[in-house]
Design a protein around this motif. Sequence first.
Motif, mmCIF file in Angstrom:
data_model
loop_
_atom_site.group_PDB
_atom_site.id
_atom_site.type_symbol
_atom_site.label_atom_id
_atom_site.label_comp_id
_atom_site.label_asym_id
_atom_site.label_seq_id
_atom_site.Cartn_x
_atom_site.Cartn_y
_atom_site.Cartn_z
ATOM 1 N N CYS A 148 -9.490 0.580 40.661
ATOM 2 C CA CYS A 148 -10.300 -0.647 40.651
ATOM 3 C C CYS A 148 -11.512 -0.501 41.579
ATOM 4 O O CYS A 148 -12.615 -0.961 41.247
ATOM 5 C CB CYS A 148 -9.454 -1.847 41.073
ATOM 6 S SG CYS A 148 -8.222 -2.316 39.848
ATOM 7 N N THR A 152 -15.347 -0.781 40.514
ATOM 8 C CA THR A 152 -16.272 -1.705 41.183
ATOM 9 C C THR A 152 -17.523 -0.972 41.642
ATOM 10 O O THR A 152 -18.650 -1.488 41.487
ATOM 11 C CB THR A 152 -15.570 -2.363 42.391
ATOM 12 O OG1 THR A 152 -14.389 -3.011 41.946
ATOM 13 C CG2 THR A 152 -16.461 -3.382 43.053
ATOM 14 N N ASN A 156 -21.275 -1.701 40.429
ATOM 15 C CA ASN A 156 -22.359 -1.972 41.381
ATOM 16 C C ASN A 156 -23.537 -1.024 41.162
ATOM 17 O O ASN A 156 -24.706 -1.447 41.234
ATOM 18 C CB ASN A 156 -21.852 -1.865 42.819
ATOM 19 C CG ASN A 156 -20.941 -3.020 43.192
ATOM 20 O OD1 ASN A 156 -21.006 -4.089 42.568
ATOM 21 N ND2 ASN A 156 -20.094 -2.823 44.182
#
Length: 196
Positions: A148, A152, A156
């Motif tokens: 995860c 992420t 980003n």
Amino acid sequence: MASKRPPNLGTPSVNANTQSQMISLDAWESSVPLQEKQLQSIAVWKHQGEQKPLPLKFEEDQVVPISRPGTPLRTLKQREGSLRPGSRPGTPVLNQSTRRHPLHPAHPISTPQQFHDWFALIERSIQHSQETHFRSHLSQLTEQLDKCTGLTEKVNRVDDDVIRMLSAWKSIEEGGRSLQEASEQLVDEKASTFLT
């Protein structure tokens, strides 16, 4: 003078009406047919009943190993092959192939200290099992958390790229507008120069 016997009170008398009410087995089976599942069940029971093994004491092929030395007569008869099974069963022998569970005590527990040691062994085993389960679960959660976190970070980076592309597009659009305005101004100037 013939004496009259009293009627036999112990046996019921069978009259013709009772005999006519009795049904033969064949008539019963023909009037109540069995379903396929019931017939299969009967066949399974019949098959299992036909294959009933003989008790061990009647089988001459299987000689049970003896845990202690026998009498000389018994060993002599065993060598000759004339040993007939007796009416009493022999001494039970533990099967060597069956393994004991590591938590089962090797010797019978006879003192409180032995019981305490055995109980502590069980508690340690349970605690180790639970810790192993939790460690496994924790490692799975850590792997999923790492995935995860990686996702992420990628999101980003893509978001930053999109923001940079949007700002570049806006600057190109503004540059295009200013170029268009400059071109229009130049065309107007040329047109005014040709007219004068």
